[in-house]
Design an enzyme around this catalytic site. Structure first.
Site, PDB file in Angstrom:
ATOM      1  N   SER A  16       0.955  -1.101  -0.103  1.00 18.50           N
ATOM      2  CA  SER A  16       0.081   0.021   0.083  1.00 18.50           C
ATOM      3  C   SER A  16       0.775   1.186  -0.161  1.00 18.50           C
ATOM      4  O   SER A  16       0.934   1.929   0.634  1.00 18.50           O
ATOM      5  CB  SER A  16      -0.997   0.131   1.245  1.00 18.50           C
ATOM      6  OG  SER A  16      -0.222   0.186   2.306  1.00 18.50           O
ATOM      7  N   HIS A  63      -3.057  -5.959   2.281  1.00 21.90           N
ATOM      8  CA  HIS A  63      -2.183  -6.811   2.716  1.00 21.90           C
ATOM      9  C   HIS A  63      -3.149  -8.379   2.790  1.00 21.90           C
ATOM     10  O   HIS A  63      -2.511  -9.417   3.189  1.00 21.90           O
ATOM     11  CB  HIS A  63      -1.578  -6.784   4.256  1.00 21.90           C
ATOM     12  CG  HIS A  63      -0.866  -5.474   4.096  1.00 21.90           C
ATOM     13  ND1 HIS A  63      -0.324  -4.896   5.533  1.00 21.90           N
ATOM     14  CD2 HIS A  63      -0.226  -4.811   3.229  1.00 21.90           C
ATOM     15  CE1 HIS A  63       0.452  -3.674   4.935  1.00 21.90           C
ATOM     16  NE2 HIS A  63       0.438  -3.622   3.947  1.00 21.90           N
ATOM     17  N   GLN A  91      -6.953  -1.738   7.086  1.00 19.35           N
ATOM     18  CA  GLN A  91      -5.607  -2.344   6.845  1.00 19.35           C
ATOM     19  C   GLN A  91      -4.935  -3.254   8.239  1.00 19.35           C
ATOM     20  O   GLN A  91      -4.527  -4.164   8.235  1.00 19.35           O
ATOM     21  CB  GLN A  91      -4.294  -1.584   6.107  1.00 19.35           C
ATOM     22  CG  GLN A  91      -3.247  -2.326   5.781  1.00 19.35           C
ATOM     23  CD  GLN A  91      -2.178  -1.262   5.027  1.00 19.35           C
ATOM     24  OE1 GLN A  91      -2.396  -0.972   4.187  1.00 19.35           O
ATOM     25  NE2 GLN A  91      -1.216  -0.956   5.847  1.00 19.35           N
ATOM     26  N   GLU A  92      -4.897  -2.219   9.272  1.00 20.39           N
ATOM     27  CA  GLU A  92      -4.157  -3.015  10.216  1.00 20.39           C
ATOM     28  C   GLU A  92      -4.853  -2.594  11.741  1.00 20.39           C
ATOM     29  O   GLU A  92      -5.044  -1.209  11.922  1.00 20.39           O
ATOM     30  CB  GLU A  92      -2.674  -2.397  10.488  1.00 20.39           C
ATOM     31  CG  GLU A  92      -2.013  -2.766   9.110  1.00 20.39           C
ATOM     32  CD  GLU A  92      -0.428  -1.891   9.179  1.00 20.39           C
ATOM     33  OE1 GLU A  92       0.118  -1.690  10.402  1.00 20.39           O
ATOM     34  OE2 GLU A  92       0.115  -1.668   8.007  1.00 20.39           O
ATOM     35  N   GLU A 120       1.808  -9.393   6.760  1.00 21.64           N
ATOM     36  CA  GLU A 120       2.585  -8.871   7.877  1.00 21.64           C
ATOM     37  C   GLU A 120       2.346 -10.071   9.017  1.00 21.64           C
ATOM     38  O   GLU A 120       2.927  -9.727  10.112  1.00 21.64           O
ATOM     39  CB  GLU A 120       2.374  -7.436   8.326  1.00 21.64           C
ATOM     40  CG  GLU A 120       2.813  -6.603   7.013  1.00 21.64           C
ATOM     41  CD  GLU A 120       2.481  -4.899   7.647  1.00 21.64           C
ATOM     42  OE1 GLU A 120       1.954  -4.987   8.610  1.00 21.64           O
ATOM     43  OE2 GLU A 120       2.970  -4.298   6.889  1.00 21.64           O
ATOM     44  N   ASP A 166      -3.984   1.265  11.740  1.00 14.80           N
ATOM     45  CA  ASP A 166      -3.372   1.806  10.428  1.00 14.80           C
ATOM     46  C   ASP A 166      -4.776   1.631   9.485  1.00 14.80           C
ATOM     47  O   ASP A 166      -4.731   0.527   9.061  1.00 14.80           O
ATOM     48  CB  ASP A 166      -2.107   1.336   9.967  1.00 14.80           C
ATOM     49  CG  ASP A 166      -1.681   1.806   8.363  1.00 14.80           C
ATOM     50  OD1 ASP A 166      -2.307   2.807   7.914  1.00 14.80           O
ATOM     51  OD2 ASP A 166      -0.831   1.505   8.123  1.00 14.80           O
ATOM     52  N   GLU A 212      -3.214   5.673  12.229  1.00 18.36           N
ATOM     53  CA  GLU A 212      -2.213   6.096  11.037  1.00 18.36           C
ATOM     54  C   GLU A 212      -3.070   6.181   9.866  1.00 18.36           C
ATOM     55  O   GLU A 212      -4.186   5.630   9.726  1.00 18.36           O
ATOM     56  CB  GLU A 212      -1.221   5.003  11.141  1.00 18.36           C
ATOM     57  CG  GLU A 212      -0.228   4.946   9.790  1.00 18.36           C
ATOM     58  CD  GLU A 212       0.789   3.922   9.693  1.00 18.36           C
ATOM     59  OE1 GLU A 212       1.122   3.395  10.839  1.00 18.36           O
ATOM     60  OE2 GLU A 212       1.029   3.564   8.669  1.00 18.36           O
ATOM     61  N   ASP A 235       1.393   8.446   7.274  1.00 14.06           N
ATOM     62  CA  ASP A 235       2.439   7.503   6.558  1.00 14.06           C
ATOM     63  C   ASP A 235       2.374   7.831   5.177  1.00 14.06           C
ATOM     64  O   ASP A 235       3.326   8.513   4.544  1.00 14.06           O
ATOM     65  CB  ASP A 235       2.106   6.010   6.687  1.00 14.06           C
ATOM     66  CG  ASP A 235       2.657   4.978   5.906  1.00 14.06           C
ATOM     67  OD1 ASP A 235       3.760   5.217   5.214  1.00 14.06           O
ATOM     68  OD2 ASP A 235       2.156   3.858   5.718  1.00 14.06           O
ATOM     69  N   LYS A 288       9.798   5.296   7.224  1.00 13.54           N
ATOM     70  CA  LYS A 288      10.150   4.124   6.412  1.00 13.54           C
ATOM     71  C   LYS A 288      11.395   4.729   5.414  1.00 13.54           C
ATOM     72  O   LYS A 288      11.171   5.482   4.451  1.00 13.54           O
ATOM     73  CB  LYS A 288       9.134   3.579   5.505  1.00 13.54           C
ATOM     74  CG  LYS A 288       7.858   3.100   6.318  1.00 13.54           C
ATOM     75  CD  LYS A 288       6.614   3.030   5.369  1.00 13.54           C
ATOM     76  CE  LYS A 288       5.600   2.119   5.911  1.00 13.54           C
ATOM     77  NZ  LYS A 288       4.300   2.133   5.143  1.00 13.54           N
ATOM     78  N   HIS A 297       8.746  -0.974   9.327  1.00 18.02           N
ATOM     79  CA  HIS A 297       8.983  -1.970   8.403  1.00 18.02           C
ATOM     80  C   HIS A 297       7.878  -1.513   7.218  1.00 18.02           C
ATOM     81  O   HIS A 297       7.091  -0.773   7.202  1.00 18.02           O
ATOM     82  CB  HIS A 297       8.498  -3.534   8.954  1.00 18.02           C
ATOM     83  CG  HIS A 297       7.143  -3.716   9.397  1.00 18.02           C
ATOM     84  ND1 HIS A 297       6.534  -4.883   9.616  1.00 18.02           N
ATOM     85  CD2 HIS A 297       6.113  -2.813   9.395  1.00 18.02           C
ATOM     86  CE1 HIS A 297       5.137  -4.911  10.008  1.00 18.02           C
ATOM     87  NE2 HIS A 297       4.658  -3.575   9.872  1.00 18.02           N
ATOM     88  N   ARG A 298       8.072  -2.488   6.241  1.00 17.35           N
ATOM     89  CA  ARG A 298       6.924  -2.669   5.189  1.00 17.35           C
ATOM     90  C   ARG A 298       6.183  -3.882   5.027  1.00 17.35           C
ATOM     91  O   ARG A 298       6.793  -4.842   5.794  1.00 17.35           O
ATOM     92  CB  ARG A 298       7.982  -2.690   3.669  1.00 17.35           C
ATOM     93  CG  ARG A 298       8.493  -1.228   3.587  1.00 17.35           C
ATOM     94  CD  ARG A 298       7.803   0.200   3.765  1.00 17.35           C
ATOM     95  NE  ARG A 298       6.580   0.247   3.010  1.00 17.35           N
ATOM     96  CZ  ARG A 298       6.556   1.066   2.205  1.00 17.35           C
ATOM     97  NH1 ARG A 298       7.453   2.077   1.752  1.00 17.35           N
ATOM     98  NH2 ARG A 298       5.375   1.252   1.399  1.00 17.35           N
ATOM     99  N   SER A 299       5.537  -3.918   4.259  1.00 19.75           N
ATOM    100  CA  SER A 299       4.640  -5.347   4.260  1.00 19.75           C
ATOM    101  C   SER A 299       5.536  -6.504   3.678  1.00 19.75           C
ATOM    102  O   SER A 299       5.612  -7.588   4.020  1.00 19.75           O
ATOM    103  CB  SER A 299       3.240  -5.175   3.656  1.00 19.75           C
ATOM    104  OG  SER A 299       3.521  -4.649   2.372  1.00 19.75           O
ATOM    105  N   LYS A 324       7.190   0.091  14.539  1.00 19.69           N
ATOM    106  CA  LYS A 324       6.116  -0.776  13.945  1.00 19.69           C
ATOM    107  C   LYS A 324       6.786  -1.982  13.092  1.00 19.69           C
ATOM    108  O   LYS A 324       7.025  -1.703  12.001  1.00 19.69           O
ATOM    109  CB  LYS A 324       5.057   0.049  13.282  1.00 19.69           C
ATOM    110  CG  LYS A 324       3.661  -0.823  12.728  1.00 19.69           C
ATOM    111  CD  LYS A 324       2.867   0.069  12.079  1.00 19.69           C
ATOM    112  CE  LYS A 324       2.849   0.254  10.625  1.00 19.69           C
ATOM    113  NZ  LYS A 324       1.682   0.641   9.700  1.00 19.69           N
TER     114      LYS A 324
HETATM  115  P1  PGA Z   1       3.025  -1.177   3.055  1.00 13.45           P
HETATM  116  O1  PGA Z   1       2.040  -0.971   4.372  1.00 13.45           O
HETATM  117  O2  PGA Z   1       4.505  -1.455   3.393  1.00 13.45           O
HETATM  118  O3  PGA Z   1       2.221  -2.261   2.226  1.00 13.45           O
HETATM  119  O4  PGA Z   1       3.072   0.054   2.359  1.00 13.45           O
HETATM  120  C1  PGA Z   1       2.662  -0.624   5.713  1.00 13.45           C
HETATM  121  C2  PGA Z   1       1.795   0.397   5.999  1.00 13.45           C
HETATM  122  O5  PGA Z   1       0.840   1.107   5.583  1.00 13.45           O
HETATM  123  O6  PGA Z   1       2.221   1.110   7.166  1.00 13.45           O
HETATM  124 ZN    ZN Z   2       0.605   2.846   6.832  1.00 17.05          ZN
END
Ligand code: PGA
Ligand code: ZN
Length: 414
Positions: free
Chosen positions: A40, A144, A152-153, A194, A230, A273, A315, A340, A368-370, A391
């Site tokens: 994402s 994800h 998403q999270e 993740e 998130d 987020e 983000d 990131k 991190h990233r996914s 995170k």
């Molecule tokens: P991504 O997701 O690494 O797929 O961008 C992580 C996030 O959105 O924080």
């Molecule tokens: Zn994010």
């Protein structure tokens, strides 16, 4: 001095190829790092190229400016050489994936040459006793896991944990408790990219399950565990219609702000987020005024993790970019930034964003990233910069690599 830079394709956690870099110095320093990859991704991120193309371009343009030219211990010099080699401002020539792998590998080589752990080399000698609070992704969907929640999270945030180790195990306990609660409801659940549970349930049900699991584990362990999200709302936003799409249901921007504010109240969320689209500074600002105590509101711990305000974190909004963060500061959009390194391409640029955030009382969350590898650089970065949060998931080898490294750092065992 850097004497060689080797680049290769290795696997990431999704089974895709990514760039790994090895950096050697004439004093015997060695560093290895790999680029993570998002699903994402924000539209304003530095450009990730197909790994083969990124490697070829970096070999042609970057290596001549690095080998025999720069010191691995001088991060600014390394990263300036990467920018000069690229020449575009967004790493579209050599790839942010090549750039970030080389940047992080050079930092490790510099630390190795000095015989220092990476977090010390990156500035950790001035850190306090506090450790970043790990935000643990325990239920998720969106990009994800397509058949799961729209949000998403759903994150556990053990803000009251007495140590980083207890925090890491608290998140694992919440993850395990959720499995039991889903079982009780007869809901089958695989895992998303993740390692979070990806059950085919509504966002409303996910709020209930995660809220219950967090409460259960909090009473069991006896310290505060917060609840965070998130929303990755840029992925929900339909720019043509100007609405957020949750399956059959849509929400206008005003309704989205109300929805998030209601969830903050109902579940006492400590962290949200990307609650709004990645270009909506105004919406971020409205929400921050409502639940974030205003962008520059003081908090009890002086910006530390036990903030008495809900963190509204950008983000995809900020993409670790100082110019976009400055726009946020100017409009009081959000009060926290996700960091990131691969969004911006070098460690120096990531440090600049962290510094600007800290000066303006924005909380920093190293992420991190996914798509991940076993690389542990972000654990060191979080400790070195005294970040309030990190995170990096809850379970799965590429996530536990960072979490276990945090435990080792706390134990002075790296
Ligand atoms: P991504 O997701 O690494 O797929 O961008 C992580 C996030 O959105 O924080
Ligand atoms: Zn994010």
């Amino acid at each position: 001095q850097v004497t060689s830079v080797a680049l290769r394709r290795v696997l990431d956690s999704r089974g895709n190829a990514t760039v790994e870099a090895d950096v050697l110095t004439d004093s015997g320093g060695f560093g290895r790092a790999a680029a993570p990859s998002g699903a994402s991704t924000g539209e304003h991120e530095a450009i990730e190229l197909p790994p083969g193309a990124a490697i070829a371009a970096a070999r042609e343009h970057a290596l001549p400016r690095l080998v025999g030219e720069v010191y691995a211990g001088n991060q600014r010099e390394v990263d300036a050489a990467l920018h000069a080699a690229d020449g575009t401002g967004n790493f579209s020539e050599i790839g942010a994936n090549s750039a970030v792998a080389i940047s992080m590998a050079a930092a490790k080589a510099g630390a190795d040459a000095l015989g220092a752990p990476l977090y010390q080399h990156l500035g950790g000698t001035f850190r306090g006793d506090s450790f970043p609070v790990p935000l643990g992704n325990v239920v998720g969907g969106g990009e994800h896991a397509k058949e799961a929640t729209h949000i998403q999270e759903f994150l556990a945030a053990p803000v009251g944990a007495p140590s980083v180790s207890e925090a890491v195990f608290a998140n694992a306990a919440v993850h395990a408790r959720i499995s039991e609660l889903l079982d009780d409801r007869g809901v089958p659940a695989g895992k998303g990219d993740e390692g979070a549970w990806a059950p085919p349930i509504s966002d409303g049900e996910a709020f209930e399950v995660v809220g219950e699991a967090v409460d259960d584990v909090e009473s069991e362990l006896g310290f505060e565990i917060g609840f965070g999200l998130d929303m990755a709302a840029a992925e929900l936003y339909d720019a043509d219609e100007g609405v957020y799409v949750y399956g059959d249901q849509t929400r206008s921007t005003a309704e989205q702000v109300d929805y998030v504010a209601d969830m903050v109240d109902e579940y006492d969320l400590v962290y949200v987020e990307d609650p709004l689209d990645e270009n909506d500074y105004e919406g971020f600002s409205a929400l921050t005024a409502r639940v974030g105590g205003g962008a520059s509101a003081p908090n009890a711990s002086g910006g530390g993790p036990r903030a008495d305000r809900t963190l509204i974190c950008g983000d995809d909004l900020f993409v670790t970019n100082v110019e976009r963060l400055q726009d946020g500061i100017d409009t009081e959009a959000g009060n926290a930034i996700l960091i990131k390194p691969n969004q911006i391409g070098t460690l120096s640029d990531a440090f600049d964003a962290i510094e600007l955030a800290t000066e303006n009382r924005y909380e920093t969350v190293i992420s991190h990233r996914s798509g991940e590898t076993e690389d542990t650089t972000i654990a060191h970065l979080a400790v070195a910069t005294d970040a309030g949060f990190i995170k990096t998931g809850t379970v799965g080898g590429e996530r536990t690599a960072k979490l276990n490294e945090l435990i080792r750092i706390a134990d002075d065992a790296v």
